[in-house]
Structures are given as structure tokens and as C-alpha cells.
Design an enzyme around this catalytic site. Structure first.
Site, PDB file in Angstrom:
ATOM      1  N   GLY A   9      61.975 -48.522 -72.807  1.00  0.00           N
ATOM      2  CA  GLY A   9      63.367 -48.953 -72.848  1.00  0.00           C
ATOM      3  C   GLY A   9      63.647 -50.041 -71.831  1.00  0.00           C
ATOM      4  O   GLY A   9      62.845 -50.312 -70.926  1.00  0.00           O
ATOM      5  N   ASP A  31      58.577 -35.839 -74.491  1.00  0.00           N
ATOM      6  CA  ASP A  31      59.592 -36.293 -75.444  1.00  0.00           C
ATOM      7  C   ASP A  31      60.884 -35.540 -75.186  1.00  0.00           C
ATOM      8  O   ASP A  31      60.876 -34.314 -75.051  1.00  0.00           O
ATOM      9  CB  ASP A  31      59.111 -36.043 -76.884  1.00  0.00           C
ATOM     10  N   LEU A  32      61.989 -36.278 -75.120  1.00  0.00           N
ATOM     11  CA  LEU A  32      63.268 -35.646 -74.815  1.00  0.00           C
ATOM     12  C   LEU A  32      63.764 -34.724 -75.930  1.00  0.00           C
ATOM     13  O   LEU A  32      64.743 -34.011 -75.737  1.00  0.00           O
ATOM     14  CB  LEU A  32      64.331 -36.692 -74.483  1.00  0.00           C
ATOM     15  N   ALA A  55      67.268 -42.206 -73.567  1.00  0.00           N
ATOM     16  CA  ALA A  55      68.427 -41.674 -74.288  1.00  0.00           C
ATOM     17  C   ALA A  55      68.326 -42.053 -75.759  1.00  0.00           C
ATOM     18  O   ALA A  55      67.540 -42.932 -76.144  1.00  0.00           O
ATOM     19  CB  ALA A  55      69.730 -42.217 -73.710  1.00  0.00           C
ATOM     20  N   TYR A 120      77.665 -40.645 -80.023  1.00  0.00           N
ATOM     21  CA  TYR A 120      76.929 -41.130 -78.862  1.00  0.00           C
ATOM     22  C   TYR A 120      77.690 -40.829 -77.569  1.00  0.00           C
ATOM     23  O   TYR A 120      77.144 -40.241 -76.630  1.00  0.00           O
ATOM     24  CB  TYR A 120      76.674 -42.633 -78.996  1.00  0.00           C
ATOM     25  N   LYS A 124      76.551 -38.100 -74.634  1.00  0.00           N
ATOM     26  CA  LYS A 124      76.306 -38.570 -73.268  1.00  0.00           C
ATOM     27  C   LYS A 124      77.219 -37.859 -72.280  1.00  0.00           C
ATOM     28  O   LYS A 124      76.808 -37.529 -71.162  1.00  0.00           O
ATOM     29  CB  LYS A 124      76.495 -40.092 -73.185  1.00  0.00           C
TER      30      LYS A 124
END
Length: 282
Positions: A9, A31-32, A55, A120, A124
Site C-alpha cells: 500500500g 492477512d487482515l 485496510a 468504509y 473504519k
């Protein structure tokens, strides 16, 4: 050693550039979508600090992938925070202007009540809540309009389209601060050290580029700096419908950065550097 979640990222790549000693863990390592694995990696590595630069950031796609976005953006950071709290090490969690609804024209302060417009932003915000609930030393760093020479971002899109077309219609009623990924990376590293030196610095901070500008005016600056003869035509958000609603006002009140010895980065010099880097790569 600083453990960074994320590798490819925009911010993670800039952290690796700024601090080659940082361990940037990509999907091949953790891996998230598996929050427990994130928790366990921290306990295994026992880092001096953790930065979560990963994210689910595909804002429109998140509208149809709510469960996946919740796992990555909410559950994984909460699991990281619990592991960091257990070890007594600080966590820097990158968040977003999308936790606000974009009402009005005043910059949003860190303590302004959140009211996200879409999946999103909601996920978050849940991630922020999970970090705080863990009770450890942490900083939540909300930022906006991230750009760099890599990844998917507005600057790269404008440069590509500007080289192909005579004119572009760009939204002019969304206002915010374009933020260089390189500046976010340096800020995260600074904050991680500040939290180690003084855990009382824990809290929520805003970090966005200056000055605030519309997407259309940002596009004009991109064309000018790149020497592209592409005319930017202002349009309202209503003329560019997307699956996810965008906040019209993404201005962030960054005054709290002074506590950490930081200030808002100027985006124009960073934009020039990004354009140079992209030209050198071709």
C-alpha cells in the site's frame, strides 16, 4: 523493531523507504481477514511499536463487501490493539476523514461526533472504537486524500487521463486536504516514537495536507505541474454518482499535531516530487 501491517500500500511502501529497519508484513505473511493471526504475529514478534497501514480502502466496493470490510477495518485493528496492550507497546492506527458526514464547511476536530455516510467510514470508525477499547497506548491518525507515486490514487489517475484527453470533468464541491503518503509515513514513525517516550500522548489526531482544495483545483495543479494541456471542467458531486456517498467537507482540524511536534504537510512540493518520480520510472 517496528512492525508494520501492510507492504504494498501507499503508506506502507513509504514507511519502508523512510525506515528500512521496519518490518512490513504483507498478505503473504499475515492477512487482515484473519484478525487472530494479526494478534498472534504481534505477540510472536514482540516489536517496539506497531503501525497498521493496511485496510480495505476500496470505498465503492466496500458497499457490497460489508462483512469483509468489517473484518479488515474493524476486527483486525481491534485484535492488534489487544496484543499491543498485552505487551505494553504503542499502536498507530491510520484512519480516515470518512468517519465524518462532511456537513458544513468548518474543519472537523478530532472530538467532533462521527457520522459516517457509508460502509468504509463505518468500518473504519469501528476499528477506532476497537483500538480505544483495548486500553493500550495508541494513536489514531485520521488522514485524507492520500497520494503517492504508487498504488491507486487521484494523482496517478489524473496524470493518465490528462495525457489522453483534452478536458476532464472533475468534482468541485468536495473540499479536503490532499496528503502525501510519504508525509503520513514519517508522521507514523514520529508518533510511534512519541508514544514510546510519553504514553500520555495517546489519543486521536488529524493529519491532512495543506492547503485545503477541491478535487477540481487539485486536478488543475496536477496538470500544471505535469505540463499537461488538459482543461478541468468543474462539476457538482451530483453529476458524478458513485455507489458510496462521499463527504463534501473533508477539512480536518490538525491543530493537535503540535503536541507531537508535527504540522500539516504542504502538498504542492510533494506533488512535484511524485510527478518527478513517475517520470523517472517511465
Amino acid at each position: 523493531m517496528i512492525l508494520v501491517f501492510g507492504k504494498t500500500g501507499q503508506v506502507a511502501r513509504e514507511i519502508a523507504r523512510a525506515d528500512p529497519a521496519a518490518l512490513c508484513a504483507g498478505r503473504e505473511r499475515v492477512d487482515l481477514i484473519d484478525p487472530r493471526a494479526c494478534h498472534d504475529l504481534i505477540l510472536q514478534m514482540q516489536p517496539a511499536a506497531v503501525i497498521n497501514a493496511a485496510a480495505h480502502t476500496a470505498v465503492d466496493r466496500a458497499e457490497g463487501e460489508a462483512d469483509l470490510a468489517h473484518t479488515i477495518n474493524a476486527e483486525a485493528p481491534a485484535a492488534m490493539a489487544r496484543a499491543c496492550a498485552a505487551l505494553g507497546v504503542p499502536l498507530v492506527q491510520i484512519s480516515t476523514d470518512y468517519v465524518f458526514d462532511g456537513a458544513g464547511s468548518a474543519p472537523f476536530a478530532p472530538d467532533h461526533p462521527p457520522a459516517p455516510l457509508g460502509v468504509y467510514g463505518r468500518t473504519k470508525l469501528k476499528g477506532e472504537d476497537g483500538v480505544r477499547a483495548a486500553g493500550g497506548v495508541h494513536a489514531i491518525l485520521r488522514t485524507s486524500w492520500v497520494f503517492s507515486a504508487h498504488g491507486s490514487n487521484f494523482v496517478r489517475t489524473m496524470l493518465r487521463l490528462g495525457a489522453e484527453r483534452d478536458s476532464l470533468r472533475v468534482v468541485a464541491d468536495q473540499i479536503g486536504g490532499p496528503t502525501p503518503a510519504s508525509a503520513i509515513a514519517r508522521a507514523c514513525l514520529t508518533i510511534a516514537q512519541a508514544l514510546r517516550d510519553d504514553p500520555r500522548a495517546s489519543g486521536t489526531y488529524h493529519f491532512s495536507g495543506a492547503p485545503d482544495v477541491s478535487w477540481a483545483d487539485f486536478a488543475r495543479a496536477i496538470m500544471a505541474q505535469a505540463g499537461l494541456d488538459c482543461r478541468i471542467i468543474d462539476i457538482p458531486t451530483t453529476d458524478y454518482p458513485t455507489p458510496a456517498r462521499r463527504p463534501l467537507n473533508s477539512r480536518l482540524d490538525c491543530a493537535g499535531l503540535a503536541r507531537l511536534g508535527l504540522q500539516r504537510p504542504e502538498w504542492q512540493p510533494a506533488l512535484a516530487q511524485v510527478i518527478r518520480e513517475l517520470k523517472e520510472a517511465t
